[in-house]
Design a protein around this motif. Structure first.
Motif, PDB file in Angstrom:
ATOM      1  N   ARG A 131     -35.130  71.171 117.920  1.00 11.00           N
ATOM      2  CA  ARG A 131     -34.320  70.318 119.058  1.00 11.00           C
ATOM      3  C   ARG A 131     -33.215  70.073 118.421  1.00 11.00           C
ATOM      4  O   ARG A 131     -32.945  70.072 117.167  1.00 11.00           O
ATOM      5  N   PHE A 132     -32.052  69.708 118.990  1.00  8.66           N
ATOM      6  CA  PHE A 132     -30.806  69.268 118.585  1.00  8.66           C
ATOM      7  C   PHE A 132     -30.539  67.978 118.712  1.00  8.66           C
ATOM      8  O   PHE A 132     -30.293  67.468 119.823  1.00  8.66           O
ATOM      9  N   ASP A 133     -30.152  67.226 117.594  1.00 14.76           N
ATOM     10  CA  ASP A 133     -29.807  65.622 117.724  1.00 14.76           C
ATOM     11  C   ASP A 133     -28.557  65.475 118.675  1.00 14.76           C
ATOM     12  O   ASP A 133     -28.268  64.255 119.263  1.00 14.76           O
ATOM     13  N   TYR A 193     -34.829  75.342 121.281  1.00  9.95           N
ATOM     14  CA  TYR A 193     -33.929  76.386 120.915  1.00  9.95           C
ATOM     15  C   TYR A 193     -34.993  77.390 119.790  1.00  9.95           C
ATOM     16  O   TYR A 193     -35.598  76.830 119.153  1.00  9.95           O
ATOM     17  N   ARG A 194     -34.365  78.378 119.679  1.00  8.20           N
ATOM     18  CA  ARG A 194     -34.681  79.306 118.140  1.00  8.20           C
ATOM     19  C   ARG A 194     -33.435  78.883 117.325  1.00  8.20           C
ATOM     20  O   ARG A 194     -32.629  78.542 117.710  1.00  8.20           O
ATOM     21  N   LEU A 204     -38.647  78.707 108.718  1.00  6.88           N
ATOM     22  CA  LEU A 204     -38.177  77.566 109.216  1.00  6.88           C
ATOM     23  C   LEU A 204     -36.664  77.210 108.489  1.00  6.88           C
ATOM     24  O   LEU A 204     -36.567  76.192 107.852  1.00  6.88           O
ATOM     25  N   ASN A 205     -35.927  78.272 108.471  1.00  3.14           N
ATOM     26  CA  ASN A 205     -34.639  78.179 107.856  1.00  3.14           C
ATOM     27  C   ASN A 205     -33.763  77.208 108.476  1.00  3.14           C
ATOM     28  O   ASN A 205     -32.845  76.712 107.965  1.00  3.14           O
ATOM     29  N   LYS A 212     -29.023  67.456 111.980  1.00  3.48           N
ATOM     30  CA  LYS A 212     -29.230  67.465 113.288  1.00  3.48           C
ATOM     31  C   LYS A 212     -30.197  68.300 114.154  1.00  3.48           C
ATOM     32  O   LYS A 212     -30.480  68.329 115.139  1.00  3.48           O
ATOM     33  N   TRP A 213     -30.462  69.576 113.545  1.00  4.75           N
ATOM     34  CA  TRP A 213     -31.380  70.353 113.698  1.00  4.75           C
ATOM     35  C   TRP A 213     -32.869  70.075 113.051  1.00  4.75           C
ATOM     36  O   TRP A 213     -32.880  70.309 111.927  1.00  4.75           O
TER      37      TRP A 213
END
Length: 225
Positions: A131-133, A193-194, A204-205, A212-213
Motif C-alpha cells: 500500500r502507498f501512503d 500494488y506489487r 519484500l524489497n 511511503k510504501w
C-alpha cells in the motif's frame, strides 16, 4: 512463508463451505448479497445503503468484456482459487514481468514470513503486496499513475472477474477505477500494488521505500515488524 491462518480463512468451517459472494460494482453500487446490503464504491468512504435483492453466489457465466469505463461487477469470494477448482494464476504475472492485461481472477492470501512476522498479503504467485501512503483510504482513486505505476504495478483485475481470499474478510475488499480505466483491487479502502523490484516469492524489497510504501495487511493496515 507460512499462512497466518494455518491455511484457512478465519471464518468458521460451515461458513467456508457455503460460497460467500460479494458483488462489487466498480465506481458504482456493490451488492453484498451475503449481508443483504449495498456499498457505494469509488466516491469516498464506502457506505451502506438500502438492502440489496438476493442474487446467486455462483460464478458468473462468460460474457462479452465490458466497455472500458463501464460499471461491471466483480465477485469477492471467501474461498481460494483451489477451492473453486482453478489451476494456474488466472493471468497474474510472475516476478518483474509487466502485467499487460488484467488477470481473469486474482487471489489475496494473508501470510507471515521470515522477513516480516506481521501478517501481510501475497498474490497467487506468493508476491508481496503493498500500500502507498500517498493514497487516501476510501477515496475511490489511486495516486500512483504513469511512471509510479510502472515501478509499483497496481493489482488489477478483468471486468467481471473473481477475487478469491484466504485469511481476508470479504467486507474489506473492494475496487476502484484507475485513471487509465483499469480496475484495481483495494483492501480496507487502500489500493493494492506489487513492486517491480521483487523478483521472486517472498521478496519484500519494497518494504519501507521512500518511507511511503509498506506491505499491506489483511485489513489494509501497514504490515511492519
Amino acid at each position: 512463508m507460512t499462512s497466518y491462518f494455518s491455511g484457512r480463512p478465519p471464518l468458521g468451517t460451515a461458513r467456508r463451505r457455503a460460497t460467500l459472494a460479494t458483488v462489487l460494482a466498480v465506481c458504482g453500487v456493490a451488492a453484498l448479497t451475503a449481508c443483504g446490503k449495498t456499498i457505494q464504491i469509488g466516491s469516498g468512504d464506502a457506505s451502506a445503503s438500502a438492502p440489496a435483492p438476493a442474487t446467486s453466489s455462483a460464478a458468473p457465466t462468460s460474457t462479452a468484456p465490458a466497455q472500458q469505463g463501464g460499471n461491471s461487477a466483480l465477485q469477492v469470494l471467501d474461498s481460494t482459487a483451489k477451492d473453486a477448482g482453478l489451476n494456474g494464476t488466472g493471468g497474474t504475472v510472475v516476478g518483474t514481468a509487466v502485467q499487460e492485461t488484467p488477470p481473469q481472477w486474482v487471489q489475496l492470501a494473508a501470510v507471515t514470513s521470515p522477513k516480516l512476522a506481521a501478517p501481510h498479503l501475497i498474490n497467487i504467485n506468493q508476491a508481496a503486496l503493498y500500500r502507498f501512503d500517498g493514497d487516501t483510504a476510501g477515496s475511490g482513486k489511486s495516486a500512483c499513475n504513469d511512471v509510479c505505476a510502472t515501478k509499483w504495478p497496481p493489482v488489477t483485475i478483468k471486468e467481471g472477474g473473481n477475487v478469491y481470499l484466504a485469511g481476508v474478510n470479504p467486507k474489506d475488499v473492494a475496487a476502484v477505477r484507475r485513471a487509465d480505466g483499469k480496475v484495481q483491487i483495494t483492501v480496507g479502502g487502500w489500493p493494492v500494488y506489487r513492486f517491480s523490484g521483487d523478483a521472486g516469492a517472498g521478496d519484500l524489497n519494497g518494504q519501507g521505500l521512500d518511507d511511503k510504501w509498506f506491505a499491506v495487511g489483511p485489513t489494509g493496515q501497514k504490515a511492519v515488524r
